[in-house]
Design a protein around this motif. Sequence first.
Motif, short mmCIF file in Angstrom:
data_model
loop_
_atom_site.label_atom_id
_atom_site.label_comp_id
_atom_site.label_asym_id
_atom_site.label_seq_id
_atom_site.Cartn_x
_atom_site.Cartn_y
_atom_site.Cartn_z
N MET A 1 0.85 -1.19 0.00
CA MET A 1 0.00 0.00 0.00
C MET A 1 0.89 1.24 0.00
SD MET A 1 -3.00 0.91 2.72
CE MET A 1 -3.79 -0.64 2.30
N ASP A 2 0.54 2.24 -0.82
CA ASP A 2 1.41 3.40 -0.98
C ASP A 2 0.79 4.68 -0.47
OD1 ASP A 2 -0.55 3.65 -2.84
OD2 ASP A 2 0.78 3.95 -4.56
N HIS A 3 -0.20 4.57 0.43
CA HIS A 3 -0.78 5.78 0.99
C HIS A 3 -1.22 5.54 2.42
CE1 HIS A 3 -4.31 3.70 -0.87
NE2 HIS A 3 -4.82 3.98 0.31
N THR A 4 -1.36 6.65 3.16
CA THR A 4 -1.81 6.61 4.56
C THR A 4 -2.97 7.57 4.71
OG1 THR A 4 0.43 6.10 5.36
CG2 THR A 4 -1.13 7.00 6.96
N ILE A 5 -4.01 7.13 5.39
CA ILE A 5 -5.18 7.97 5.63
C ILE A 5 -5.25 8.29 7.12
CG2 ILE A 5 -7.69 8.14 5.52
CD1 ILE A 5 -7.61 6.34 3.07
N GLY A 6 -5.40 9.57 7.43
CA GLY A 6 -5.51 9.99 8.81
C GLY A 6 -6.95 10.24 9.20
N VAL A 7 -7.22 10.16 10.49
CA VAL A 7 -8.51 10.56 11.05
C VAL A 7 -8.21 11.64 12.09
CG1 VAL A 7 -10.56 9.86 12.34
CG2 VAL A 7 -9.52 8.27 10.70
#
Length: 209
Positions: A1-7
């Motif tokens: 996976m090449d992305h990170t999602i923040g909350v």
Amino acid sequence: MDHTIGVLALQGDVREHLAVLARLGEDAIAVRRPAELAAIDGLVIPGGESTTMIKLAKIFELYEPLKARLHGGLPAFGTCAGMIMLAERIEDGIVGQDTLGGLDITVRRNAFGRQVDSFEGDVSMTGLDAPVHGIFIRAPWVEEVGDGVEVLARVADGPAAGRIVAVRQGSLMATSFHPEVGGDARVHELFVDLVRRARAERTDETKRD
């Protein structure tokens, strides 16, 4: 996976959003500090209390970095209070209420009524093959949209029939309801697709440069 999602983890339904993203196999992190904000490719702004979250963002020195990243193209998905925070304009806001902006919309706070007026109902949403179960808790609705805003969903029936409850503009999207509550992850999947497309576009631009 090449992305990170923040909350955004200042207040509200943080754990619920993290759980949905984890169920989708996403690399998701809680964002409370500028360093965490700098490490993400997309951001979920949860439901909660919009004025409280703005105040906490300022206390944690996140407000200006958040605005800068959003206006610089960071994909974001706001639910309920998150929709208010992403709106450029607010009806029935408190005096001097700030937003992060980015969505060319006017929202009305607590449009459906107070906590006792909270309700549930199926919502037909563009991009989904079947209605999503919408949970509305002291929810806003969208009064007006700008030319570049796509309306994704409206209330189907009842006193609020026709009111706009989901929108998208570029890499920003927002819903009046809480898709993180319950087992349906399809609205989050729409946002994950926005994040992937935005990252692919940035990669293409880097290659061209």
